[in-house]
Design a protein around this motif. Structure first.
Motif, mmCIF file in Angstrom:
data_model
loop_
_atom_site.group_PDB
_atom_site.id
_atom_site.type_symbol
_atom_site.label_atom_id
_atom_site.label_comp_id
_atom_site.label_asym_id
_atom_site.label_seq_id
_atom_site.Cartn_x
_atom_site.Cartn_y
_atom_site.Cartn_z
ATOM 1 N N ALA A 1 92.775 74.616 -7.658
ATOM 2 C CA ALA A 1 92.230 75.405 -8.762
ATOM 3 C C ALA A 1 90.725 75.261 -8.891
ATOM 4 O O ALA A 1 90.044 76.201 -9.321
ATOM 5 C CB ALA A 1 92.910 75.010 -10.074
ATOM 6 N N VAL A 2 90.172 74.100 -8.554
ATOM 7 C CA VAL A 2 88.718 73.933 -8.694
ATOM 8 C C VAL A 2 87.966 74.337 -7.431
ATOM 9 O O VAL A 2 86.729 74.336 -7.422
ATOM 10 C CB VAL A 2 88.342 72.480 -9.068
ATOM 11 C CG1 VAL A 2 88.913 72.101 -10.424
ATOM 12 C CG2 VAL A 2 88.758 71.493 -7.991
ATOM 13 N N GLY A 3 88.700 74.649 -6.376
ATOM 14 C CA GLY A 3 88.027 75.092 -5.149
ATOM 15 C C GLY A 3 88.254 74.206 -3.954
ATOM 16 O O GLY A 3 87.542 74.339 -2.939
ATOM 17 N N GLY A 4 89.232 73.325 -4.020
ATOM 18 C CA GLY A 4 89.533 72.473 -2.882
ATOM 19 C C GLY A 4 90.263 73.216 -1.775
ATOM 20 O O GLY A 4 90.848 74.270 -1.997
ATOM 21 N N ARG A 5 90.220 72.627 -0.590
ATOM 22 C CA ARG A 5 90.882 73.218 0.566
ATOM 23 C C ARG A 5 91.912 72.224 1.109
ATOM 24 O O ARG A 5 91.644 71.022 1.177
ATOM 25 C CB ARG A 5 89.880 73.564 1.671
ATOM 26 C CG ARG A 5 88.817 74.561 1.256
ATOM 27 C CD ARG A 5 87.938 74.963 2.438
ATOM 28 N NE ARG A 5 88.699 75.638 3.476
ATOM 29 C CZ ARG A 5 88.998 76.932 3.470
ATOM 30 N NH1 ARG A 5 88.600 77.693 2.455
ATOM 31 N NH2 ARG A 5 89.679 77.472 4.448
ATOM 32 N N LEU A 6 93.073 72.745 1.489
ATOM 33 C CA LEU A 6 94.092 71.895 2.084
ATOM 34 C C LEU A 6 93.629 71.407 3.448
ATOM 35 O O LEU A 6 92.940 72.130 4.175
ATOM 36 C CB LEU A 6 95.401 72.667 2.237
ATOM 37 C CG LEU A 6 96.175 72.961 0.958
ATOM 38 C CD1 LEU A 6 97.332 73.906 1.257
ATOM 39 C CD2 LEU A 6 96.684 71.684 0.324
ATOM 40 N N PRO A 7 94.021 70.193 3.807
ATOM 41 C CA PRO A 7 93.667 69.715 5.147
ATOM 42 C C PRO A 7 94.502 70.426 6.198
ATOM 43 O O PRO A 7 95.642 70.819 5.950
ATOM 44 C CB PRO A 7 94.024 68.220 5.081
ATOM 45 C CG PRO A 7 95.138 68.147 4.098
ATOM 46 C CD PRO A 7 94.843 69.214 3.072
ATOM 47 N N ASP A 8 93.940 70.601 7.354
ATOM 48 C CA ASP A 8 94.668 71.249 8.444
ATOM 49 C C ASP A 8 94.120 70.722 9.760
ATOM 50 O O ASP A 8 92.910 70.811 10.009
ATOM 51 C CB ASP A 8 94.497 72.769 8.376
ATOM 52 C CG ASP A 8 95.399 73.491 9.363
ATOM 53 O OD1 ASP A 8 95.186 73.354 10.593
ATOM 54 O OD2 ASP A 8 96.317 74.205 8.908
ATOM 55 N N PRO A 9 94.981 70.161 10.617
ATOM 56 C CA PRO A 9 94.496 69.589 11.889
ATOM 57 C C PRO A 9 93.774 70.594 12.774
ATOM 58 O O PRO A 9 92.928 70.219 13.588
ATOM 59 C CB PRO A 9 95.781 69.086 12.556
ATOM 60 C CG PRO A 9 96.755 68.902 11.443
ATOM 61 C CD PRO A 9 96.429 69.961 10.444
ATOM 62 N N GLN A 10 94.085 71.874 12.624
ATOM 63 C CA GLN A 10 93.507 72.877 13.522
ATOM 64 C C GLN A 10 92.293 73.573 12.909
ATOM 65 O O GLN A 10 91.262 73.729 13.558
ATOM 66 C CB GLN A 10 94.576 73.925 13.884
ATOM 67 C CG GLN A 10 95.864 73.335 14.448
ATOM 68 C CD GLN A 10 95.620 72.483 15.681
ATOM 69 O OE1 GLN A 10 94.756 72.786 16.505
ATOM 70 N NE2 GLN A 10 96.398 71.413 15.834
ATOM 71 N N THR A 11 92.407 73.996 11.635
ATOM 72 C CA THR A 11 91.370 74.851 11.066
ATOM 73 C C THR A 11 90.339 74.105 10.222
ATOM 74 O O THR A 11 89.196 74.541 10.102
ATOM 75 C CB THR A 11 92.008 75.945 10.187
ATOM 76 O OG1 THR A 11 92.739 75.313 9.121
ATOM 77 C CG2 THR A 11 92.968 76.795 11.009
ATOM 78 N N ASP A 12 90.736 73.001 9.583
ATOM 79 C CA ASP A 12 89.818 72.263 8.716
ATOM 80 C C ASP A 12 89.866 70.781 9.057
ATOM 81 O O ASP A 12 90.309 69.951 8.259
ATOM 82 C CB ASP A 12 90.185 72.461 7.236
ATOM 83 C CG ASP A 12 89.544 73.705 6.649
ATOM 84 O OD1 ASP A 12 88.422 74.048 7.077
ATOM 85 O OD2 ASP A 12 90.158 74.331 5.782
ATOM 86 N N PRO A 13 89.405 70.397 10.234
ATOM 87 C CA PRO A 13 89.555 69.003 10.665
ATOM 88 C C PRO A 13 88.742 68.009 9.856
ATOM 89 O O PRO A 13 89.048 66.816 9.852
ATOM 90 C CB PRO A 13 89.064 69.044 12.117
ATOM 91 C CG PRO A 13 88.130 70.208 12.172
ATOM 92 C CD PRO A 13 88.713 71.232 11.252
ATOM 93 N N ASP A 14 87.710 68.465 9.158
ATOM 94 C CA ASP A 14 86.851 67.532 8.435
ATOM 95 C C ASP A 14 87.166 67.447 6.946
ATOM 96 O O ASP A 14 86.488 66.739 6.212
ATOM 97 C CB ASP A 14 85.378 67.938 8.604
ATOM 98 C CG ASP A 14 84.923 67.817 10.051
ATOM 99 O OD1 ASP A 14 85.394 66.887 10.724
ATOM 100 O OD2 ASP A 14 84.125 68.654 10.489
ATOM 101 N N ILE A 15 88.168 68.175 6.492
ATOM 102 C CA ILE A 15 88.557 68.132 5.080
ATOM 103 C C ILE A 15 89.556 67.000 4.891
ATOM 104 O O ILE A 15 90.720 67.097 5.257
ATOM 105 C CB ILE A 15 89.185 69.468 4.636
ATOM 106 C CG1 ILE A 15 88.198 70.604 4.803
ATOM 107 C CG2 ILE A 15 89.667 69.363 3.185
ATOM 108 C CD1 ILE A 15 86.990 70.528 3.906
#
Length: 997
Positions: A727-741
């Protein structure tokens, strides 16, 4: 008794005595006692010799503000206008943090060194009452409102103008080592455990007995010159190390689980290894396979560690302080917050820079009218003490309390749940080596840093592993000193940066016995000299010194050649250090007091010798049904009652006590919006001032859902924490698309006694089955969303037992989540921003009113509990992430307690704007449309020009339901009929008046 001079400060008559007004109001409101005007004062009893002129100068310059205070020296304020008084002092041995601070100020003023071992300034609080109250009423005010007999001494009556009490400790015993005869019958073994508060069962006592009967052990002890019988210190060290608090015996038990509904059966070898650790291992393997690894340390240190970037790591821990908070709410909560601060401080090399605190609190209703059992504090008393303890622990340490939650349920009236969390940042490397790794070699010195050792906190670990009953010891209560710890934290940061500390850990449960005992497993041995440990007062026995949990202490590992430099640095920070031994490779924990041999324990037995528990769990689904509640309700009245209900209303009276701005890094704060009233779903902080990288912090806790379905309760709590960050703008982690989250999660389980006993705990099998299902939900949710547990805690005996009555908490799980925010400038808040913006419901509503706050208004539970639909939730969250990334949303608020109607109200009054809403016809009852708490839903507002792009992203997962209005009124229509119409101010007033504090 030492002779003291007294300095008193009271507010001038022209000044508003806010503390006195609070006492007057609370005494009338909660105790039905009319005190008349209340005047407050502070008395300093000073036993350090000073000429009168110097004492006057010190008092004027260091203790009072001459603009607002009247000052009295060696005479105290008295007045015929105030015929009654209460004087509150500390009991001997109780931490007097204000007195210590005044003493340090005196030393600075006189330009003399501070003597850590000589306490010469003691503080007292005094209250003067305008009405002539009798002793019974004064005692009630003192014990029920102002202090606690466990830690305070009270005087009351008519004030004579004199104070004679000084809380000095007098212990006459000489240090000696005793042996315990455990070569006895099973009945005697159980008696030993019970009388010494060891909290060990018969199998564990038999394992200790077998160890000392082993011929190899006997030969080793004879060679070492120590008795064949265990010493008192050895028994106590084993008990602390084997406590449920430290060893998590029930989470590591072998459990036979039966489903009585379908006949299925399985054996679980450790809930922790099967569900919690394994889920994170699976997630780590996925990231490593994709070439990424930000999961650096899990479950093997004081706190979990994840990588922020090449220069920094994030460290954090959440744990509980329930049992002490039931006995002394203020001291328990204060110790909880400063205690959890030390977890990041003592991870790896140590010295983390602490970023924030978060607190989740579970209380009985503050307006509880039922009978209290002996020793049971009123829920309101517990709540006020806990809140004050967290306020002092956080604010005085200079650490912002950025978010949290408060849950009310009658079942928390015996034992509250007090969850305290702290996050911090460390440099990724120190001296070119990973900062999160502990390195210890034989010969490295053992340095104790911080506070001194006293009787406070003895048996803390074993005490927290038991139910609270009439045997609960006063010595288990501790009072933290945030000022002492702030000095310690600052010192450690500098010492680590200069390469003076090799490793560190905190002195928490079990004190030195646990901290040194655990560190010693790395080099395989340690030698400890207890005579070198500084004490608060003389007369402690060696075993008490070793297991005491007196606060603000760290154990440091220091290379011998760096000790002198470290001690010199500590002096600059007014931190006391003591060299108390060294590490070895002997395989033993060797403890001495002077020439006396106190303990000689095999480290393998100490840490791995505890027998595996065997437990039985049996699940049977409760027989529940949905109530019939008409749809011709006055929905205006329903919404106002919901907004004012304990689990939905504003926490402003608590939030405003906490400093969430200190350090200047908070972006999304607990309350925001044009008028500062809008509740937020998660906090957001910048990590530093050089970039816009930040973190979001959220919590998920839904204990009432467990009355219907413990699996869905745990899954829903997980989802609540996730959607708060989304809701505040966070992103789910994802091994492929968002490796640094990165995401870093602490799981905290708090449950009642789950060990079956036919008389004492006949429903133990069912309670354990609920715990199993909660763990299954954790595993399923974590592995599905790729969100790992990095640390956590379990608290297993959350029961209050007196006079044959047991009050047990509902099985409760808290998920505390932190997620990396790449750019805090893109975060959003819950409040409506602009007239004319379009309002959407994102996500789907179902016929799920079970355990809702709506049903609770009518005294109903229901059967249709909200269910987490993982695939749907993931799809919706990814769409929300894309919409926020494209900056299409003006606001976003998750739908949770109270459902859509409450979420709309909070969005409206947060922005001083109204809303015109038309509910879609989802083939659901109006009650469900308005108040169902179905998961994975949001209320968002979108500027009209962004409508096409937003609807293209969201597809069938968003529903246009209305428009933001400038009329400051919430109007909800359904099937061409207005079903709810309320002024925003009326909703805000109801929401703000719900929690009387």
């Amino acid at each position: 008794m030492q002779t003291a001079k007294h300095v008193q400060i009271v507010l001038k008559d022209s000044m508003r005595d806010v503390a006195g007004l609070h006492v007057q109001s609370d005494a009338k409101k909660f105790l039905h006692i009319d005190t008349g005007k209340v005047k407050t004062g502070k008395i300093y009893s000073i036993v350090h010799p000073m000429p009168d002129d110097i004492l006057l100068a010190f008092a004027r310059n260091s203790l009072c503000d001459c603009i607002i205070h009247d000052l009295y020296i060696d005479r105290l304020f008295t007045s015929e206008r105030f015929p009654a008084y209460i004087l509150i002092s500390k009991l001997p041995g109780v931490t007097d943090d204000e007195g210590v601070s005044a003493q340090k100020a005196m030393c600075d003023f006189l330009n003399i060194p501070f003597d850590y071992g000589a306490h010469v300034i003691f503080t007292h609080e005094i209250y003067y009452f305008e009405n002539p109250l009798n002793d019974e009423r004064l005692k009630t005010i003192a014990e029920e409102l102002l202090g606690n007999p466990l830690v305070n001494r009270f005087e009351y009556g008519k004030f004579s103008g004199q104070v004679t009490y000084i809380p000095e400790v007098h212990l006459e015993s000489q240090p000696q080592v005793q042996t315990i005869d455990i070569f006895v019958s099973d009945e005697e073994l159980q008696k030993i455990s019970r009388e010494r508060l060891l909290a060990l069962d018969l199998h564990e006592m038999q394992a200790i007995q077998a160890y000392y009967q082993n011929q190899l052990v006997q030969a080793a002890r004879e060679k070492h010159g120590i008795s064949q019988l265990p010493t008192d210190c050895e028994i106590e060290v084993i008990a602390q190390t084997w406590s449920e608090h430290c060893k998590h015996k029930e989470f590591n038990a072998t459990i036979t689980y039966k489903d009585l509904d379908n006949g299925a059966q399985k054996t679980i070898h450790s809930l922790f290894k099967t569900y919690i650790r394994r889920s994170t291992e699976i997630i780590r393997e996925r990231y490593e396979k994709a070439g990424h690894n930000w999961l650096l340390k899990i479950f093997s240190d004081n706190a979990g560690v994840v990588r922020v970037d090449d220069q920094r790591v994030f460290v954090w821990k959440v744990e509980t302080h329930n049992s002490p908070s039931a006995l002394d709410p203020y001291g328990g909560a204060l110790t909880g917050i400063v205690g959890v601060n030390r977890d990041p401080m003592g991870t790896g090399v140590g010295g983390a820079s602490l970023l924030f605190n978060t607190d989740v609190l579970c209380f009985g209703p503050p307006d509880y009218q039922g009978k209290l059992l002996p020793g049971q504090l009123h829920p309101r008393r517990i709540m006020t003490g806990v809140v004050k303890g967290i306020e002092d622990g956080g604010n005085k340490s200079g650490i912002p309390t950025v978010n949290g939650s408060v849950v009310f349920d009658e079942r928390y009236r015996g034992k509250p749940l007090v969850f305290c969390g702290t996050g911090g940042v460390m440099p990724a490397y120190v001296d070119g080596k990973p900062s999160w790794e502990k390195r210890i070699d034989p010969g490295d010195r053992i340095i104790m840093a911080g506070g001194r050792v006293g009787k406070d906190g003895i048996h803390g670990a074993t005490f927290s592993s038991q139910e609270i009953d009439e045997h609960s010891p006063r010595s288990a209560v501790q009072i933290g000193s945030p000022i002492t710890q702030k000095n310690l934290a600052d010192f450690m940061q500098v010492a680590v940066a200069r390469g003076l500390i090799k490793s560190s850990t905190d002195n928490g449960a079990g004190g030195l016995s646990s901290s040194i005992g655990e560190l010693a497993t790395i080099p395989k041995g340690a030698f400890v000299q207890l005579a070198n440990i500084p004490l608060k007062y003389a007369g402690l026995q060696p075993w008490e010194i070793f297991v005491s949990e007196s606060q603000e202490r760290m154990t440091l590992v220091v290379e011998p050649q760096k000790v002198e430099t470290l001690f010199a640095l500590a002096e600059d920070f007014e931190v006391e250090l003591s060299d108390i031994g060294y590490f070895t490779d002997s395989g033993f924990l060797d403890v001495r007091y002077g020439e006396q041999k106190v303990a000689y324990l095999d480290l393998i037995f100490l840490h791995d010798g505890v027998p595996t528990k065997r437990m039985e769990a049996e699940w049977k689904k409760p027989k529940l049904s949905e109530p019939i509640i008409k749809e011709s309700l006055d929905y205006n009245d329903v919404l106002l009652k919901l907004l004012g209900s304990l689990n939905i209303c504003s926490r402003e009276t608590i939030i405003r006590r906490y400093d969430h701005e200190v350090k200047g890094k908070s972006i999304v704060k607990p309350l925001m919006g044009q008028n500062g009233y809008a509740p937020q779903d998660a906090a957001v902080l910048r990590l530093d001032f050089d970039s816009y990288v930040g973190i979001a912090i959220s919590n998920g806790i839904l204990p009432r859902y467990g009355d219907i379905d413990p699996y869905q309760m745990a899954a829903g709590s997980f989802d609540e924490a996730v959607r708060g960050i989304i809701a505040v703008g966070g992103r789910l982690p994802d091994p492929q698309t968002d490796p640094d989250i990165f995401w870093s999660v602490n799981d905290n389980f708090c449950v009642p006694d789950s060990l079956y006993h036919p008389q004492n705990n006949p429903d133990g099998k069912l309670k354990l089955a609920k715990l199993v299902q909660m763990n299954e939900a954790l595993f399923d949710m974590a592995t599905f969303f790729n969100i790992p547990m990095t640390s956590g805690k379990d608290s297993m005996k959350n029961d209050f037992i007196k006079e044959g009555v047991k009050i047990s908490v509902p099985p409760t799980i808290l998920f505390s989540m932190v997620a990396k925010i790449p750019d805090v400038r893109k975060t959003i808040t819950t409040d409506f921003k602009h007239e004319g913006d379009l309002i959407y419901q994102v996500g789907h509503t179902y016929d799920e009113l079970g355990a809702s706050e709506f049903y609770h208004l009518f005294g109903e539970l229901g059967a249709n509990v909200p269910r987490v639909r993982k695939e749907q939730a993931l799809r919706i969250y990814r769409k929300m992430m894309e919409a926020i990334e494209q900056q299409l949303l003006s606001s976003a608020h998750d739908c949770s307690d109270g459902g859509l109607a409450v979420a709309l109200a909070e969005c409206a009054f947060g922005g001083n704007l109204g809303a015109l809403v038309e509910l879609p016809d989802f083939d659901l009852s109006l009650n469900a449309l308005l108040f169902a708490e179905s998961h994975s839903r949001f209320v968002v507002s979108v500027a009209p020009q962004n409508q096409p792009a937003f609807e293209k992203i969201m597809g069938d997962d968003a529903f246009l339901i209305g428009q933001v209005s400038g009329r400051q009124k919430l109007e909800i229509d359904h099937q061409n009929k207005t079903v709810l119409a309320l002024d925003v101010q009326a909703m805000l007033d109801a929401w703000r008046s719900g929690l009387v504090f």
